[in-house]
Design a protein around this motif. Structure first.
Motif, PDB file in Angstrom:
ATOM      1  N   PHE A  14       0.874  -1.176   0.000  1.00  0.00           N
ATOM      2  CA  PHE A  14       0.000   0.000   0.000  1.00  0.00           C
ATOM      3  C   PHE A  14       0.902   1.214   0.000  1.00  0.00           C
ATOM      4  CE2 PHE A  14      -2.496  -3.225   2.308  1.00  0.00           C
ATOM      5  CZ  PHE A  14      -3.595  -3.280   1.478  1.00  0.00           C
ATOM      6  N   ALA A  19       2.848  -4.533   2.878  1.00  0.00           N
ATOM      7  CA  ALA A  19       1.972  -5.176   3.859  1.00  0.00           C
ATOM      8  C   ALA A  19       2.181  -6.682   3.846  1.00  0.00           C
ATOM      9  CB  ALA A  19       0.515  -4.834   3.565  1.00  0.00           C
ATOM     10  N   HIS A  38       1.791 -10.189  15.148  1.00  0.00           N
ATOM     11  CA  HIS A  38       1.311  -8.964  15.784  1.00  0.00           C
ATOM     12  C   HIS A  38       0.317  -8.250  14.890  1.00  0.00           C
ATOM     13  CE1 HIS A  38       3.846  -9.068  19.211  1.00  0.00           C
ATOM     14  NE2 HIS A  38       4.984  -9.085  18.510  1.00  0.00           N
ATOM     15  N   GLY A  40      -0.859  -5.700  12.387  1.00  0.00           N
ATOM     16  CA  GLY A  40      -0.085  -5.049  11.337  1.00  0.00           C
ATOM     17  C   GLY A  40       0.920  -5.962  10.671  1.00  0.00           C
ATOM     18  N   ALA A  41       0.916  -7.254  11.055  1.00  0.00           N
ATOM     19  CA  ALA A  41       1.883  -8.190  10.472  1.00  0.00           C
ATOM     20  C   ALA A  41       1.551  -8.507   9.015  1.00  0.00           C
ATOM     21  CB  ALA A  41       1.919  -9.468  11.294  1.00  0.00           C
ATOM     22  N   GLY A  42       0.305  -8.300   8.641  1.00  0.00           N
ATOM     23  CA  GLY A  42      -0.080  -8.546   7.250  1.00  0.00           C
ATOM     24  C   GLY A  42      -0.997  -9.745   7.069  1.00  0.00           C
ATOM     25  N   LYS A  43      -1.510 -10.278   8.176  1.00  0.00           N
ATOM     26  CA  LYS A  43      -2.353 -11.475   8.107  1.00  0.00           C
ATOM     27  C   LYS A  43      -3.637 -11.203   7.314  1.00  0.00           C
ATOM     28  CE  LYS A  43      -2.806 -11.549  12.598  1.00  0.00           C
ATOM     29  NZ  LYS A  43      -2.105 -10.336  13.037  1.00  0.00           N
ATOM     30  N   TYR A  54      -8.542  -8.079  -2.232  1.00  0.00           N
ATOM     31  CA  TYR A  54      -7.376  -7.394  -2.785  1.00  0.00           C
ATOM     32  C   TYR A  54      -6.807  -8.232  -3.914  1.00  0.00           C
ATOM     33  CZ  TYR A  54      -7.113  -4.596   1.534  1.00  0.00           C
ATOM     34  OH  TYR A  54      -7.357  -3.762   2.584  1.00  0.00           O
TER      35      TYR A  54
HETATM   36  N1  LIG Z   1      -6.375  -0.695   2.863  1.00  0.00           N
HETATM   37  C1  LIG Z   1      -5.146  -0.402   3.343  1.00  0.00           C
HETATM   38  N2  LIG Z   1      -4.529   0.758   2.965  1.00  0.00           N
HETATM   39  C2  LIG Z   1      -3.307   1.059   3.434  1.00  0.00           C
HETATM   40  N3  LIG Z   1      -2.617   0.304   4.293  1.00  0.00           N
HETATM   41  C3  LIG Z   1      -3.160  -0.855   4.706  1.00  0.00           C
HETATM   42  C4  LIG Z   1      -4.450  -1.261   4.262  1.00  0.00           C
HETATM   43  N4  LIG Z   1      -4.762  -2.446   4.847  1.00  0.00           N
HETATM   44  C5  LIG Z   1      -3.694  -2.759   5.612  1.00  0.00           C
HETATM   45  N5  LIG Z   1      -2.739  -1.814   5.542  1.00  0.00           N
HETATM   46  C6  LIG Z   1      -1.442  -1.859   6.217  1.00  0.00           C
HETATM   47  O1  LIG Z   1      -0.830  -3.095   5.920  1.00  0.00           O
HETATM   48  C7  LIG Z   1      -0.197  -3.626   7.061  1.00  0.00           C
HETATM   49  C8  LIG Z   1      -0.775  -4.998   7.369  1.00  0.00           C
HETATM   50  O2  LIG Z   1      -2.098  -4.841   7.872  1.00  0.00           O
HETATM   51  P1  LIG Z   1      -3.038  -6.073   8.189  1.00  0.00           P
HETATM   52  O3  LIG Z   1      -2.982  -7.044   7.056  1.00  0.00           O
HETATM   53  O4  LIG Z   1      -4.382  -5.561   8.533  1.00  0.00           O
HETATM   54  O5  LIG Z   1      -2.355  -6.716   9.461  1.00  0.00           O
HETATM   55  P2  LIG Z   1      -2.922  -7.769  10.496  1.00  0.00           P
HETATM   56  O6  LIG Z   1      -4.220  -8.322   9.972  1.00  0.00           O
HETATM   57  O7  LIG Z   1      -1.860  -8.803  10.579  1.00  0.00           O
HETATM   58  O8  LIG Z   1      -3.086  -7.072  11.797  1.00  0.00           O
HETATM   59  C9  LIG Z   1      -0.370  -2.615   8.165  1.00  0.00           C
HETATM   60  O9  LIG Z   1       0.798  -1.816   8.218  1.00  0.00           O
HETATM   61  C10 LIG Z   1      -1.566  -1.811   7.732  1.00  0.00           C
HETATM   62  O10 LIG Z   1      -1.464  -0.497   8.226  1.00  0.00           O
END
Ligand SMILES: Nc1ncnc2c1ncn2[C@@H]1O[C@H](COP(=O)(O)OP(=O)(O)O)[C@@H](O)[C@H]1O
Ligand SMILES: [Mg+2]
Lengths: 248, 430
Positions: A14, A19, A38, A40-43, A54
């Motif tokens: 992003f 991510a 954690h 923000g890990a990207g799960k 996506y």
């Molecule tokens: N739609 C989006 N736009 C911008 N950044 C995103 C978006 N979705 C997730 N992120 C970023 O991508 C990273 C992974 O997020 P996320 O997959 O939600 O982590 P998790 O589910 O492991 O907590 C984070 O840094 C988050 O801020």
């Protein structure tokens, strides 16, 4: 045996943020694979590539050993991939039946919505998943967190999924409801579904999952069989971002 | 659900719940009745005379039709500020179509039977096309609806201005004029038939809804409540027809009609107006829009998208195309309203529909449509339009000047939304 799902070398960014960074995971029928890491890990981002929300910047998805083209959530549904999103993805102003059938409404021969049949079907599945559920004619915003979650779960289970993605399905639930979800996962697993389970509770992961994938900063730290490691090994992976020596 | 209400109000709510009549709707009907009663007292009953009710209904039609479309737009978290301008352009197109292009350029001659239908189709197509363009700009190009339609507000009326060279167009085609209101009514007999059919349809809808619920063993209203609702529906429909039938054409006008036919009017002859065609159109629009809102995928997706756009998207709903459809429908209704407004004015003036965007939005909002999206009803918007028109014409009747009329309507708008917010807070929503 060919895996049900293979996600190969998936990357999503992003803007400047990576991510998901070259992650590969797979899933076999009748298997539960836990995704840990954690916040923000990207799960969530990783599994959203599988659910069609996506489109990955790079990487391939294979279903039943064949390359799958998943461009949107409709495509994913056509592969019998169902998702319980972390945000639940419910339209708060609509009732349970409308949410359960959203995008896949039942219609009468004249093409009008068959509200009565949709409600009947909703009552049928909710009787199995959450026997105490009564609020069929109220918008889901009037429901408790647990009730909302059960609507989201019902939606994923109703349409005969082969691949189920559960993104923190027990986050809003009390102990009893959490137990019900655990039993449901076991039952679905016995029916041969493959399940990706994102879950923070390490004990639940040890109990429910066959394998666990640990992620950190968008990268895969490692994949382990849960019966070959301890809770502490997995916690170590989550925190340190390193695979323990004992693991395979 | 509520721990604020004393026992008394709880039992009251219980029997209201049995009737399954929406409390909010009841409140609005109550407010409307109050407005009517007050004006009626002040005007010695003139406000509730058949003549005034007839005129009030006719005046409400154009805004009410557009308000039903605005419900969908607002429910989907958009806004359309260009409806008055679209109406003006559609009207301009229809004006030149029936007065110049068709008779002169195509040589159809002034009284040709094809003129009215072709003209109306041109207006509807114009409205739909501009609406679709709005929707494309909002849905696919991601320009906020506020901006797109604010631009449209400035653009379309003046495109119409160039089309007519700024001139008022009149006279209009005779058949076309039938859609304006008083010039085209069903007459007494046909109005009773229409009313009877409508009542039968209403009874069938209520009854078949009950049957459907029973077939699935869902709870249904007790029989007494069902009877009350049915009686209410039939009374309302037939009462409305009776009032419109009792308003009679002026004697002078009748005499002219007879003279035109080369006959002499018999002594003591009277004739009621009955249901205006324009009102019939509004009723058909209301029914169609209600069915769309509640019983079709299109309507379901509008409400779902308004409630949670992400959820709608994740459910595989094409929200961009949906946006185009919503605005195109809005444009179509603007075209329809243009037919009725122009026929009522019996001309195309350039300022036709000026400020209609505000009236239409206000009608939808007074009718309970939430600007935050996801909530709104068709009947509410129509009632909202009726309340505003009543306020305006009632005040005109008691001699309040235009500035005061605007002030009152403005206050009512804000008040209505405030009451709505309080009501929803109490129900524990939002
Ligand atoms: N739609 C989006 N736009 C911008 N950044 C995103 C978006 N979705 C997730 N992120 C970023 O991508 C990273 C992974 O997020 P996320 O997959 O939600 O982590 P998790 O589910 O492991 O907590 C984070 O840094 C988050 O801020
Ligand atoms: Mg997440």
């Amino acid at each position: 045996m060919t895996p049900l799902v293979e996600m190969r070398d998936i990357s999503v960014s992003f803007g400047g943020i990576k991510a998901v960074d070259h992650v590969s995971v797979d899933l076999y029928p009748g298997e539960v694979v836990g995704l840990l890491g954690h916040n923000g890990a990207g799960k969530s981002t990783l599994i959203k590539c599988l659910s069609g929300a996506y489109r990955p910047d790079a990487g391939e998805i294979h279903i039943d050993g064949k390359k799958a083209e998943i461009h949107n959530t409709r495509d994913a549904r056509a592969y019998n991939i169902e998702t319980i999103y972390q945000t639940l993805a419910l339209a708060d102003n609509l009732d349970a039946a409308s949410n359960l059938f959203l995008g896949r409404e039942l219609v009468t021969p004249t093409g009008l919505l068959d509200e009565a049949r949709m409600e009947a079907e909703t009552r049928r599945i909710m009787a199995r998943l959450n026997p105490n559920f009564r609020k069929f004619s109220e918008p889901v915003m009037a429901l408790s967190g647990g009730q909302r979650q059960s609507v989201a779960i019902a939606r994923a289970v109703y349409f005969n999924a082969r691949i189920l993605i559960m993104d923190e399905p027990t986050a809003a639930l009390g102990p009893q409801e959490t137990q019900m979800v655990a039993e449901l996962i076991d039952e679905l697993k016995r029916q041969g579904l493959g399940i990706f389970l994102i879950e923070h509770d390490i004990h639940a992961v040890m109990k429910l999952c066959d394998r666990a994938v640990v992620m950190k900063n968008g990268q895969r730290v490692g994949t382990v069989r849960v019966d070959e490691v301890t809770d502490d090994d997995i916690l170590g992976m989550i925190i340190m971002g390193r695979k323990p020596e004992t693991a395979v | 659900m509520s721990d604020f209400s004393p026992a008394a109000s709880r039992t009251r709510r219980n029997w209201l719940e049995k009737l399954e009549i929406d409390l909010r709707l009841l409140g609005m009907i109550g407010a409307f009745a109050l407005v009517c009663l007050c004006f009626s007292v002040v005007t010695d009953g003139r406000f509730l005379s058949a003549r005034n009710i007839f005129n009030l209904t006719i005046q409400t039609v154009s805004v009410a039709i557009m308000a039903t479309g605005m419900v969908f737009v607002i429910v989907c978290r958009h806004i359309d500020l260009s409806v008055g301008a679209i109406l003006a352009l559609a009207s301009a197109v229809m004006g030149v179509m029936q007065a110049r292009w068709l008779p002169n350029a195509l040589g159809l001659g002034l009284g040709h039977p094809l003129i009215a239908p072709v003209t109306m189709i041109s207006g509807l197509v114009t409205g739909t096309a501009i609406g679709a363009l709005n929707g494309w700009l909002v849905g696919y190009q991601r320009i906020p609806a506020f901006i797109v339609t604010l631009g449209g507000l400035l653009i379309w009326r003046y495109v119409g201005w160039y089309l007519t060279a700024g001139q008022t167009i009149a006279p209009l085609n005779q058949t076309f004029l039938l859609f304006g209101g008083a010039e085209g009514t069903l007459g007494v007999g046909a109005s009773w038939v229409a009313g009877g059919l409508a009542a039968a349809a209403a009874l069938w809808v209520i009854w078949s809804g009950r049957r459907r619920k029973q077939a699935h063993d869902f709870p249904v209203r007790p029989v007494w409540a069902e009877t009350v609702v049915m009686t209410l529906a039939v009374t309302l429909i037939m009462g409305f027809v009776a009032i419109l039938n009792s308003y009679e054409l002026p004697q002078a006008k009748l005499r002219r009609i007879f003279e035109a036919r080369g006959e002499i009017m018999p002594e003591g002859y009277t004739q009621g107006y009955g249901l205006p065609i324009s009102v019939l159109i509004l009723i058909l629009v209301a029914v169609a829009m209600t069915v769309i809102a509640g019983r079709t995928r299109f309507g379901r997706y509008i409400f779902a998208t308004g409630g949670n756009p992400d959820a709608a998207e994740l459910s595989g709903i094409n929200t961009r195309l949906l946006t185009v459809k919503i605005f195109a429908l809005m444009g179509f209704l603007c075209g329809l309203s243009a037919i009725i407004a122009q026929a009522r004015l019996q001309s195309h003036p350039n300022d036709i529909g000026t400020l209609d965007e505000l009236r239409v939005i206000a009608a939808a909002v007074i009718g309970g449509t939430a600007l935050s999206g996801g909530i709104g009803t068709i009947h509410g918007a129509i009632l909202g339009a009726l309340i505003m028109q009543s306020l305006q014409s009632g005040m005109a009747m008691v001699g309040a000047d235009a500035p005061l009329q605007n002030i009152v309507v403005g206050v009512v708008l804000v008040l209505a939304v405030w009451i709505d917010i309080q009501y929803r807070k109490r129900l524990g929503m939002r």
